[in-house]
Design a protein around this motif. Structure first.
Motif, PDB file in Angstrom:
ATOM      1  N   ALA A  23      38.466  62.133  37.621  1.00 10.52           N
ATOM      2  CA  ALA A  23      39.041  61.558  36.402  1.00 10.52           C
ATOM      3  C   ALA A  23      39.966  60.398  36.749  1.00 10.52           C
ATOM      4  CB  ALA A  23      39.789  62.626  35.616  1.00 10.52           C
ATOM      5  N   THR A  24      40.751  60.573  37.792  1.00  8.44           N
ATOM      6  CA  THR A  24      41.649  59.499  38.226  1.00  8.44           C
ATOM      7  C   THR A  24      40.854  58.285  38.665  1.00  8.44           C
ATOM      8  OG1 THR A  24      43.299  61.108  38.916  1.00  8.44           O
ATOM      9  CG2 THR A  24      43.481  58.911  39.851  1.00  8.44           C
ATOM     10  N   GLU A  25      39.772  58.529  39.382  1.00  5.53           N
ATOM     11  CA  GLU A  25      38.913  57.420  39.833  1.00  5.53           C
ATOM     12  C   GLU A  25      38.306  56.693  38.642  1.00  5.53           C
ATOM     13  OE1 GLU A  25      34.775  57.070  42.228  1.00  5.53           O
ATOM     14  OE2 GLU A  25      36.292  58.357  43.137  1.00  5.53           O
ATOM     15  N   ASP A  26      37.864  57.432  37.643  1.00  3.89           N
ATOM     16  CA  ASP A  26      37.295  56.818  36.434  1.00  3.89           C
ATOM     17  C   ASP A  26      38.338  55.971  35.709  1.00  3.89           C
ATOM     18  OD1 ASP A  26      34.880  58.035  37.000  1.00  3.89           O
ATOM     19  OD2 ASP A  26      35.148  59.656  35.533  1.00  3.89           O
ATOM     20  N   LEU A  27      39.563  56.511  35.617  1.00  7.05           N
ATOM     21  CA  LEU A  27      40.628  55.758  34.956  1.00  7.05           C
ATOM     22  C   LEU A  27      40.985  54.497  35.740  1.00  7.05           C
ATOM     23  CD1 LEU A  27      43.006  58.608  33.738  1.00  7.05           C
ATOM     24  CD2 LEU A  27      41.590  57.105  32.332  1.00  7.05           C
ATOM     25  N   ALA A  32      40.753  48.613  36.225  1.00  5.73           N
ATOM     26  CA  ALA A  32      40.329  47.418  36.951  1.00  5.73           C
ATOM     27  C   ALA A  32      39.428  46.550  36.078  1.00  5.73           C
ATOM     28  CB  ALA A  32      39.615  47.811  38.238  1.00  5.73           C
ATOM     29  N   ASP A  33      38.522  47.182  35.342  1.00  2.70           N
ATOM     30  CA  ASP A  33      37.640  46.423  34.450  1.00  2.70           C
ATOM     31  C   ASP A  33      38.444  45.699  33.366  1.00  2.70           C
ATOM     32  OD1 ASP A  33      35.444  47.286  35.883  1.00  2.70           O
ATOM     33  OD2 ASP A  33      34.889  48.863  34.445  1.00  2.70           O
ATOM     34  N   GLU A  34      39.452  46.375  32.838  1.00  2.00           N
ATOM     35  CA  GLU A  34      40.301  45.749  31.818  1.00  2.00           C
ATOM     36  C   GLU A  34      41.097  44.581  32.406  1.00  2.00           C
ATOM     37  OE1 GLU A  34      42.706  48.828  30.114  1.00  2.00           O
ATOM     38  OE2 GLU A  34      40.973  49.873  29.272  1.00  2.00           O
ATOM     39  N   ALA A  35      41.540  44.737  33.641  1.00  3.00           N
ATOM     40  CA  ALA A  35      42.285  43.655  34.291  1.00  3.00           C
ATOM     41  C   ALA A  35      41.394  42.432  34.497  1.00  3.00           C
ATOM     42  CB  ALA A  35      42.856  44.128  35.627  1.00  3.00           C
ATOM     43  N   VAL A  36      40.148  42.660  34.873  1.00  2.79           N
ATOM     44  CA  VAL A  36      39.206  41.550  35.049  1.00  2.79           C
ATOM     45  C   VAL A  36      38.958  40.862  33.710  1.00  2.79           C
ATOM     46  CG1 VAL A  36      36.801  41.000  35.594  1.00  2.79           C
ATOM     47  CG2 VAL A  36      38.106  42.485  37.112  1.00  2.79           C
ATOM     48  N   ASP A  38      40.955  40.759  31.133  1.00  2.00           N
ATOM     49  CA  ASP A  38      42.176  40.025  30.778  1.00  2.00           C
ATOM     50  C   ASP A  38      42.272  38.723  31.567  1.00  2.00           C
ATOM     51  OD1 ASP A  38      42.924  41.948  28.974  1.00  2.00           O
ATOM     52  OD2 ASP A  38      44.413  42.889  30.294  1.00  2.00           O
ATOM     53  N   ALA A  39      41.937  38.773  32.847  1.00  2.00           N
ATOM     54  CA  ALA A  39      41.996  37.570  33.678  1.00  2.00           C
ATOM     55  C   ALA A  39      41.003  36.522  33.174  1.00  2.00           C
ATOM     56  CB  ALA A  39      41.711  37.912  35.136  1.00  2.00           C
ATOM     57  N   GLU A  40      39.816  36.961  32.802  1.00  2.00           N
ATOM     58  CA  GLU A  40      38.817  36.023  32.268  1.00  2.00           C
ATOM     59  C   GLU A  40      39.303  35.391  30.967  1.00  2.00           C
ATOM     60  OE1 GLU A  40      35.237  38.342  31.969  1.00  2.00           O
ATOM     61  OE2 GLU A  40      34.790  38.136  34.107  1.00  2.00           O
ATOM     62  N   THR A  41      39.881  36.192  30.096  1.00  2.00           N
ATOM     63  CA  THR A  41      40.403  35.675  28.833  1.00  2.00           C
ATOM     64  C   THR A  41      41.510  34.660  29.081  1.00  2.00           C
ATOM     65  OG1 THR A  41      39.859  37.736  27.708  1.00  2.00           O
ATOM     66  CG2 THR A  41      41.501  36.327  26.658  1.00  2.00           C
ATOM     67  N   ASN A  42      42.398  34.976  30.009  1.00  2.00           N
ATOM     68  CA  ASN A  42      43.484  34.054  30.336  1.00  2.00           C
ATOM     69  C   ASN A  42      42.950  32.757  30.928  1.00  2.00           C
ATOM     70  OD1 ASN A  42      45.410  35.842  29.423  1.00  2.00           O
ATOM     71  ND2 ASN A  42      45.801  36.715  31.438  1.00  2.00           N
ATOM     72  N   MET A  43      41.949  32.837  31.787  1.00  2.00           N
ATOM     73  CA  MET A  43      41.373  31.627  32.386  1.00  2.00           C
ATOM     74  C   MET A  43      40.712  30.753  31.322  1.00  2.00           C
ATOM     75  SD  MET A  43      42.180  31.436  35.505  1.00  2.00           S
ATOM     76  CE  MET A  43      41.104  30.111  35.992  1.00  2.00           C
ATOM     77  N   GLU A  44      40.048  31.374  30.364  1.00  2.00           N
ATOM     78  CA  GLU A  44      39.435  30.606  29.278  1.00  2.00           C
ATOM     79  C   GLU A  44      40.498  29.898  28.446  1.00  2.00           C
ATOM     80  OE1 GLU A  44      37.032  33.496  27.254  1.00  2.00           O
ATOM     81  OE2 GLU A  44      35.527  33.526  28.845  1.00  2.00           O
ATOM     82  N   ALA A  45      41.603  30.579  28.187  1.00  2.00           N
ATOM     83  CA  ALA A  45      42.690  29.974  27.417  1.00  2.00           C
ATOM     84  C   ALA A  45      43.313  28.820  28.194  1.00  2.00           C
ATOM     85  CB  ALA A  45      43.747  31.022  27.083  1.00  2.00           C
ATOM     86  N   ILE A  46      43.510  29.005  29.486  1.00  2.00           N
ATOM     87  CA  ILE A  46      44.072  27.939  30.326  1.00  2.00           C
ATOM     88  C   ILE A  46      43.134  26.744  30.355  1.00  2.00           C
ATOM     89  CG2 ILE A  46      44.602  27.330  32.724  1.00  2.00           C
ATOM     90  CD1 ILE A  46      45.712  30.200  33.009  1.00  2.00           C
ATOM     91  N   GLU A  47      41.835  27.008  30.462  1.00  2.00           N
ATOM     92  CA  GLU A  47      40.859  25.922  30.482  1.00  2.00           C
ATOM     93  C   GLU A  47      40.895  25.123  29.178  1.00  2.00           C
ATOM     94  OE1 GLU A  47      36.085  25.188  31.271  1.00  2.00           O
ATOM     95  OE2 GLU A  47      36.804  27.215  30.947  1.00  2.00           O
ATOM     96  N   ALA A  48      40.974  25.816  28.058  1.00  6.80           N
ATOM     97  CA  ALA A  48      41.027  25.142  26.758  1.00  6.80           C
ATOM     98  C   ALA A  48      42.293  24.298  26.637  1.00  6.80           C
ATOM     99  CB  ALA A  48      40.958  26.166  25.631  1.00  6.80           C
TER     100      ALA A  48
END
Length: 83
Positions: A23-27, A32-36, A38-48
């Motif tokens: 369960a800990t591994e799944d969480l 990690a997926d959520e962090a990725v 978020d990083a993609e969303t932030n990069m898109e905003a920075i690019e714009a």
């Protein structure tokens, strides 16, 4: 009999820890997926924002160049910008 009960209790504890670890591994993977994401969303905003800033600077530079050319050529800014 005691050995069987002790073994059963130890086995149950081991299974509980294994399930908890899974369960800990799944969480951790979900985090990690959520962090990725978020990083993609932030990069898109920075690019714009960067694209917008570049467009603003380009427009201001073109305007300044037209003003300098107009002053040097003794013409209006509109005439200089058209050249």
């Amino acid at each position: 009999m005691r050995k069987i009960a002790l073994f059963a209790a130890a086995s149950a504890a081991a299974l509980t820890l294994a399930a908890c670890s899974e369960a800990t591994e799944d969480l951790a993977e979900a985090t990690a997926d959520e962090a990725v994401a978020d990083a993609e969303t932030n990069m898109e905003a920075i690019e714009a924002e960067t694209d917008e800033a570049i467009a603003d600077v380009t427009a201001e530079a073109d305007e300044a160049a037209a003003e300098v050319e107009a002053a040097a050529e003794n013409e209006t800014t509109a005439e200089a910008a058209a050249d």
